[in-house]
Design a protein around this motif. Sequence first.
Motif, mmCIF file in Angstrom:
data_model
loop_
_atom_site.group_PDB
_atom_site.id
_atom_site.type_symbol
_atom_site.label_atom_id
_atom_site.label_comp_id
_atom_site.label_asym_id
_atom_site.label_seq_id
_atom_site.Cartn_x
_atom_site.Cartn_y
_atom_site.Cartn_z
ATOM 1 N N GLY A 55 49.310 24.823 42.668
ATOM 2 C CA GLY A 55 49.368 25.434 43.996
ATOM 3 C C GLY A 55 49.537 26.943 43.991
ATOM 4 O O GLY A 55 49.798 27.549 45.036
ATOM 5 N N ILE A 56 49.382 27.567 42.825
ATOM 6 C CA ILE A 56 49.434 29.030 42.768
ATOM 7 C C ILE A 56 48.025 29.515 42.404
ATOM 8 O O ILE A 56 47.139 28.702 42.114
ATOM 9 N N LYS A 57 47.812 30.833 42.411
ATOM 10 C CA LYS A 57 46.519 31.363 41.988
ATOM 11 C C LYS A 57 46.570 31.629 40.479
ATOM 12 O O LYS A 57 47.506 32.296 40.010
ATOM 13 N N ALA A 58 45.590 31.126 39.760
ATOM 14 C CA ALA A 58 45.569 31.339 38.311
ATOM 15 C C ALA A 58 44.146 31.588 37.835
ATOM 16 O O ALA A 58 43.199 30.962 38.319
ATOM 17 N N LYS A 59 44.011 32.507 36.894
ATOM 18 C CA LYS A 59 42.682 32.778 36.338
ATOM 19 C C LYS A 59 42.814 33.203 34.876
ATOM 20 O O LYS A 59 43.708 33.993 34.525
ATOM 21 N N GLY A 60 41.925 32.677 34.044
ATOM 22 C CA GLY A 60 41.905 33.053 32.627
ATOM 23 C C GLY A 60 40.841 34.111 32.365
ATOM 24 O O GLY A 60 39.794 34.117 33.007
ATOM 25 N N TYR A 61 41.111 35.005 31.439
ATOM 26 C CA TYR A 61 40.179 36.077 31.073
ATOM 27 C C TYR A 61 39.999 36.048 29.561
ATOM 28 O O TYR A 61 40.983 36.180 28.829
ATOM 29 N N GLU A 62 38.770 35.891 29.114
ATOM 30 C CA GLU A 62 38.499 35.922 27.671
ATOM 31 C C GLU A 62 38.596 37.373 27.217
ATOM 32 O O GLU A 62 37.866 38.245 27.712
ATOM 33 N N CYS A 63 39.502 37.660 26.299
ATOM 34 C CA CYS A 63 39.693 39.060 25.879
ATOM 35 C C CYS A 63 40.430 39.118 24.560
ATOM 36 O O CYS A 63 41.459 38.475 24.376
ATOM 37 N N ASN A 64 39.894 39.909 23.633
ATOM 38 C CA ASN A 64 40.589 40.170 22.376
ATOM 39 C C ASN A 64 41.564 41.320 22.614
ATOM 40 O O ASN A 64 41.148 42.463 22.803
ATOM 41 N N VAL A 65 42.863 41.026 22.589
ATOM 42 C CA VAL A 65 43.839 42.078 22.912
ATOM 43 C C VAL A 65 43.841 43.217 21.896
ATOM 44 O O VAL A 65 44.321 44.310 22.176
ATOM 45 N N ALA A 66 43.299 42.953 20.704
ATOM 46 C CA ALA A 66 43.250 44.000 19.679
ATOM 47 C C ALA A 66 42.213 45.072 20.022
ATOM 48 O O ALA A 66 42.210 46.151 19.418
ATOM 49 N N ASP A 67 41.345 44.779 20.953
ATOM 50 C CA ASP A 67 40.254 45.682 21.335
ATOM 51 C C ASP A 67 40.714 46.535 22.532
ATOM 52 O O ASP A 67 40.904 46.013 23.640
ATOM 53 N N PHE A 68 40.870 47.813 22.299
ATOM 54 C CA PHE A 68 41.429 48.717 23.322
ATOM 55 C C PHE A 68 40.611 48.692 24.616
ATOM 56 O O PHE A 68 41.160 48.545 25.709
ATOM 57 N N GLU A 69 39.289 48.833 24.491
ATOM 58 C CA GLU A 69 38.433 48.899 25.686
ATOM 59 C C GLU A 69 38.368 47.552 26.404
ATOM 60 O O GLU A 69 38.416 47.485 27.624
ATOM 61 N N ALA A 70 38.264 46.476 25.615
ATOM 62 C CA ALA A 70 38.178 45.140 26.233
ATOM 63 C C ALA A 70 39.462 44.818 26.991
ATOM 64 O O ALA A 70 39.428 44.231 28.081
ATOM 65 N N SER A 71 40.614 45.199 26.425
ATOM 66 C CA SER A 71 41.868 44.886 27.108
ATOM 67 C C SER A 71 42.029 45.760 28.362
ATOM 68 O O SER A 71 42.574 45.316 29.364
#
Length: 248
Positions: A55-71
């Motif tokens: 009942g809350i809003k949730a969304k997943g994001y594919e992202c490599n946290v090691a990548d400065f620009e992607a994060s």
Amino acid sequence: MFELTGKTAVITGASRGIGKAIAVKFASLGANIAFLHYCDAENAAATEKELNEMGIKAKGYECNVADFEASKKAVDEIIADFGEVHILVNNAGIVRDCLVLSMKEADFDAVIGVNLKGTFNMTKHIYQHFMKKRRGRIINISSIVGINGNAGQANYASAKAGIIGMTKSVAKELGSRNVTANAIAPGFIRTDMTDGMPEKAREAALASIPMKRAGEVDDIANLAAFLASDEAGYITGEVIRVDGGMAI
Ligand code: NAI
């Protein structure tokens, strides 16, 4: 119990394990959840569905946290999708265990990249947002090996010790803006990460725990929920072990 209604949390590495438990706990307390995952699409889709069914809003994001620009792109997207962010949990982590004698440079770089630089990247990209809003909570998942070291984990222990230094520095930088930064140092918690350990290493770890059992993911999620809550507003720069006494 605390509540997080109306808050939005960004949690890295929440497709499974400790990160997922934190996401579910925060959602049960009313928070909306934006979570990052990498190379774990099936679990991420299941997590997103499970959270939305709460009942809350949730969304997943594919992202490599090691990548400065992607994060940076992921954080920008999250702020566009959710509006204000109140809580950042830097949880994504990997291990590449090996004695230094045979540790490859790539194993060192990969572990520092995800665990330590990933924590920097996410903190850096959300820093100004928290500064402007004059509030925020940063919760970094370190490890007791970042406090005590561990043979076979020089890369991982360095990253986790670095996270402690970063947590304390950020706490000093952002304290006057009402932003807290704390680290949780788990001991031996039952997840896919520890299930992948050799049997002998697992037995040795269990034997060294005064409470004589592995921790559960909820043991970490409960503390994260407290640190994210209004009730923890005057706690910052702290490193809290959740380890059944393993690192006493
Ligand atoms: P796990 O392996 O079950 O889950 C790791 C999560 O991080 C997954 O969701 C994965 O998709 C994500 N991830 C991995 N690489 C990523 C990347 N490059 N970018 C974005 N996401 C990425 O691990 P577990 O056991 O749940 O650990 C979570 C955190 O807790 C880690 O930081 C780990 O170092 C730390 N920790 C775990 C302990 C344990 O006993 N399980 C003990 C001490 C610390």
